[in-house]
Design a protein around this motif. Structure first.
Motif, mmCIF file in Angstrom:
data_model
loop_
_atom_site.group_PDB
_atom_site.id
_atom_site.type_symbol
_atom_site.label_atom_id
_atom_site.label_comp_id
_atom_site.label_asym_id
_atom_site.label_seq_id
_atom_site.Cartn_x
_atom_site.Cartn_y
_atom_site.Cartn_z
ATOM 1 N N THR A 188 56.780 33.710 32.210
ATOM 2 C CA THR A 188 57.949 32.990 30.991
ATOM 3 C C THR A 188 57.762 34.080 29.606
ATOM 4 O OG1 THR A 188 57.229 31.469 31.391
ATOM 5 C CG2 THR A 188 58.520 31.773 29.204
ATOM 6 N N ASN A 189 59.018 34.734 29.753
ATOM 7 C CA ASN A 189 59.629 36.426 28.804
ATOM 8 C C ASN A 189 58.099 37.306 28.962
ATOM 9 O OD1 ASN A 189 61.057 34.921 27.672
ATOM 10 N ND2 ASN A 189 59.643 33.217 26.569
ATOM 11 N N THR A 190 58.044 37.661 29.415
ATOM 12 C CA THR A 190 57.069 38.409 30.692
ATOM 13 C C THR A 190 57.319 40.228 31.174
ATOM 14 O OG1 THR A 190 54.908 37.054 29.662
ATOM 15 C CG2 THR A 190 54.198 39.359 30.656
ATOM 16 N N PRO A 191 58.615 40.152 30.763
ATOM 17 C CA PRO A 191 58.762 41.784 31.765
ATOM 18 C C PRO A 191 57.555 41.784 32.547
ATOM 19 C CG PRO A 191 59.334 42.156 29.906
ATOM 20 C CD PRO A 191 58.577 40.943 29.552
ATOM 21 N N GLY A 192 57.479 42.450 33.900
ATOM 22 C CA GLY A 192 57.408 42.924 34.629
ATOM 23 C C GLY A 192 56.354 42.698 34.975
ATOM 24 N N MET A 193 55.621 40.361 34.718
ATOM 25 C CA MET A 193 54.622 40.199 34.879
ATOM 26 C C MET A 193 54.574 39.483 36.936
ATOM 27 S SD MET A 193 51.162 39.006 34.225
ATOM 28 C CE MET A 193 51.459 39.590 32.625
ATOM 29 N N ASN A 194 54.010 39.255 37.504
ATOM 30 C CA ASN A 194 54.338 38.928 38.928
ATOM 31 C C ASN A 194 53.639 37.961 38.859
ATOM 32 O OD1 ASN A 194 54.668 37.910 41.714
ATOM 33 N ND2 ASN A 194 53.130 39.964 42.866
ATOM 34 N N PRO A 195 53.644 36.796 38.976
ATOM 35 C CA PRO A 195 53.197 35.711 39.177
ATOM 36 C C PRO A 195 52.549 34.964 40.459
ATOM 37 C CG PRO A 195 55.707 34.315 39.034
ATOM 38 C CD PRO A 195 55.198 36.499 38.644
ATOM 39 N N MET A 196 52.840 35.601 41.448
ATOM 40 C CA MET A 196 52.288 35.461 42.796
ATOM 41 C C MET A 196 51.475 36.541 43.312
ATOM 42 S SD MET A 196 53.748 32.869 44.040
ATOM 43 C CE MET A 196 53.337 33.020 45.038
ATOM 44 N N GLY A 197 51.011 37.186 41.760
ATOM 45 C CA GLY A 197 49.832 38.482 42.178
ATOM 46 C C GLY A 197 48.748 37.323 41.815
ATOM 47 N N PRO A 198 47.552 38.255 42.520
ATOM 48 C CA PRO A 198 46.292 37.495 42.118
ATOM 49 C C PRO A 198 45.984 37.542 40.764
ATOM 50 C CG PRO A 198 46.134 39.687 43.258
ATOM 51 C CD PRO A 198 47.961 39.496 43.480
ATOM 52 N N ARG A 199 45.214 36.410 40.325
ATOM 53 C CA ARG A 199 44.913 36.175 39.176
ATOM 54 C C ARG A 199 43.375 35.367 39.323
ATOM 55 N NH1 ARG A 199 46.752 38.503 35.848
ATOM 56 N NH2 ARG A 199 48.836 37.473 37.154
ATOM 57 N N ILE A 200 43.306 35.668 39.781
ATOM 58 C CA ILE A 200 41.615 34.594 40.079
ATOM 59 C C ILE A 200 41.138 34.817 41.440
ATOM 60 C CG2 ILE A 200 41.496 32.497 39.696
ATOM 61 C CD1 ILE A 200 39.355 32.176 38.501
ATOM 62 N N LEU A 230 49.096 30.382 30.231
ATOM 63 C CA LEU A 230 49.572 30.265 31.697
ATOM 64 C C LEU A 230 51.519 30.903 31.633
ATOM 65 C CD1 LEU A 230 48.316 27.116 33.626
ATOM 66 C CD2 LEU A 230 47.906 29.736 33.907
ATOM 67 N N GLY A 231 52.357 30.630 30.264
ATOM 68 C CA GLY A 231 53.223 30.952 30.274
ATOM 69 C C GLY A 231 53.562 32.463 30.283
ATOM 70 N N GLU A 247 40.804 33.474 47.096
ATOM 71 C CA GLU A 247 42.261 34.009 45.826
ATOM 72 C C GLU A 247 43.526 33.255 45.475
ATOM 73 O OE1 GLU A 247 42.721 38.532 45.782
ATOM 74 O OE2 GLU A 247 44.967 37.877 46.442
ATOM 75 N N LEU A 248 43.488 32.945 44.070
ATOM 76 C CA LEU A 248 44.431 32.172 43.168
ATOM 77 C C LEU A 248 45.800 32.888 42.585
ATOM 78 C CD1 LEU A 248 41.959 30.294 43.629
ATOM 79 C CD2 LEU A 248 42.912 28.665 42.220
ATOM 80 N N SER A 249 47.112 32.703 43.255
ATOM 81 C CA SER A 249 48.427 34.045 42.333
ATOM 82 C C SER A 249 47.770 32.704 40.554
ATOM 83 C CB SER A 249 49.257 33.890 42.957
ATOM 84 O OG SER A 249 49.890 32.226 43.043
ATOM 85 N N SER A 250 48.861 33.593 39.767
ATOM 86 C CA SER A 250 48.640 32.451 38.287
ATOM 87 C C SER A 250 49.991 31.110 39.081
ATOM 88 C CB SER A 250 50.360 33.505 37.596
ATOM 89 O OG SER A 250 49.206 34.119 37.342
ATOM 90 N N VAL A 251 50.143 31.285 40.071
ATOM 91 C CA VAL A 251 51.643 30.203 40.303
ATOM 92 C C VAL A 251 50.165 28.693 41.764
ATOM 93 C CG1 VAL A 251 53.332 28.866 42.007
ATOM 94 C CG2 VAL A 251 53.836 31.217 40.957
ATOM 95 N N THR A 252 49.309 29.454 42.169
ATOM 96 C CA THR A 252 48.460 28.503 42.471
ATOM 97 C C THR A 252 47.910 28.123 41.232
ATOM 98 O OG1 THR A 252 48.674 29.561 44.413
ATOM 99 C CG2 THR A 252 47.173 28.003 44.090
ATOM 100 N N PHE A 312 42.604 36.610 30.875
ATOM 101 C CA PHE A 312 44.240 35.774 30.718
ATOM 102 C C PHE A 312 44.899 36.318 30.098
ATOM 103 C CE2 PHE A 312 42.069 32.037 33.775
ATOM 104 C CZ PHE A 312 42.010 33.475 35.322
ATOM 105 N N ALA A 313 44.544 36.404 28.515
ATOM 106 C CA ALA A 313 44.440 36.572 27.397
ATOM 107 C C ALA A 313 45.812 37.751 27.414
ATOM 108 C CB ALA A 313 44.295 36.186 26.185
ATOM 109 N N VAL A 314 45.421 38.204 27.638
ATOM 110 C CA VAL A 314 46.065 39.810 28.166
ATOM 111 C C VAL A 314 46.806 39.697 29.035
ATOM 112 C CG1 VAL A 314 44.331 41.380 26.045
ATOM 113 C CG2 VAL A 314 43.899 41.425 28.575
ATOM 114 N N GLY A 315 46.325 39.419 30.119
ATOM 115 C CA GLY A 315 47.579 39.515 31.221
ATOM 116 C C GLY A 315 46.160 40.270 32.637
ATOM 117 N N ALA A 316 45.386 40.270 32.349
ATOM 118 C CA ALA A 316 44.615 41.091 33.756
ATOM 119 C C ALA A 316 44.178 39.994 34.638
ATOM 120 C CB ALA A 316 42.860 41.354 33.038
#
Length: 248
Positions: free
Chosen positions: A18-30, A12-13, A42-47, A217-221
């Motif tokens: 966290t230390n990931t330029p360009g990552m949008n934690p509010m975008g859809p994760r699942i 999740l980091g 739909e859940l963002s990384s934060v949710t 999740f491991a590759v940020g997809a």
């Protein structure tokens, strides 16, 4: 010897930026669909992280889960199952997949229909039942002593301090081994951080969990998980969800 890598924190980091330029934690994760009921959530990384934290607090504070615990997860591929897995790992415990639950566990999380199997897996240990209801309704007619997840989880906080010295992560394997396996699986499946992955695959075995969830999740997809797929809807869904990859 305790490990120093917490599996959920490692996953999740980066997704939380966290230390990931360009990552949008509010975008859809699942994004979860059940074509039998018409459900879509739909859940963002934060949710997702908030749900994982609430679950981690629940299993630690009410079910006694810690780094020496083995937790049987008898649940289908579902967004709440993702929260359960991440919550258990955040608490430093080991996940025992559904196909290996008869090998024994200290705690089990299951659906109502698998309560007997959960009782057998824990042999007197704690059991929590998930209704998986999209509106958070409790599971009906639970025996005395069985925890209703939907009722219990809502009172817990959505922040959690990760267990710094977790035990084994999955089926006796270390966090580092699981992370390396997930990264290799992502490479084998040609998954990248820009992918929007659609899947109706199960999460019942160690291999399933690694290939069909953790590799994504491991590759940020991001993942579009479909239960009871209605095949006539899939082509339109691929377009509407901007799907780039399919898992089978």
């Amino acid at each position: 010897m305790r490990q120093l890598t917490n599996l959920t924190q490692a996953l999740l980091g980066p997704l939380l930026g966290t230390n990931t330029p360009g990552m949008n934690p509010m975008g859809p994760r699942i994004t979860y669909y059940d074509d039998a009921t018409g459900e879509r959530i739909e859940l963002s990384s934060v949710t997702l992280a908030n749900w994982a934290a609430k679950t981690a607090n629940l299993v630690r504070d009410e079910l006694g889960v810690g780094p020496d615990s083995r937790v049987a997860v008898l649940l289908p591929a579902h967004w709440q199952t993702a929260a359960v897995l991440l919550g258990v790992w955040w608490a430093g415990a080991e996940v025992v997949p559904a196909d290996a639950a008869s090998a024994g566990a200290d705690v089990a999380l299951c659906t109502r229909g698998l309560l007997s199997e959960a009782d057998e897996a824990v042999n007197g240990g704690e059991v929590a039942v998930l209704s998986l209801d999209p509106f958070g309704k409790p599971a009906p007619d639970l025996p005395i002593g069985v925890t209703d997840y939907a009722t219990a989880v809502r009172v817990h906080g959505d922040q959690f301090t990760p267990e710094p010295r977790p035990g084994a992560a999955l089926s006796g394997r270390s966090t580092d081994d699981v992370l390396a396996d997930a990264a290799q699986s992502a490479q084998t499946q040609n998954l990248t951080a820009s992918d929007r992955v659609m899947s109706d695959a199960m999460w019942s075995t160690e291999r399933d969990i690694i290939d069909n969830l953790l590799a994504v999740f491991a590759v940020g997809a991001s993942l579009v998980q479909v239960s009871n797929p209605e095949h006539s809807l899939l082509a339109r869904r691929r377009e509407s969800e901007k799907v780039t990859r399919d898992l089978r």
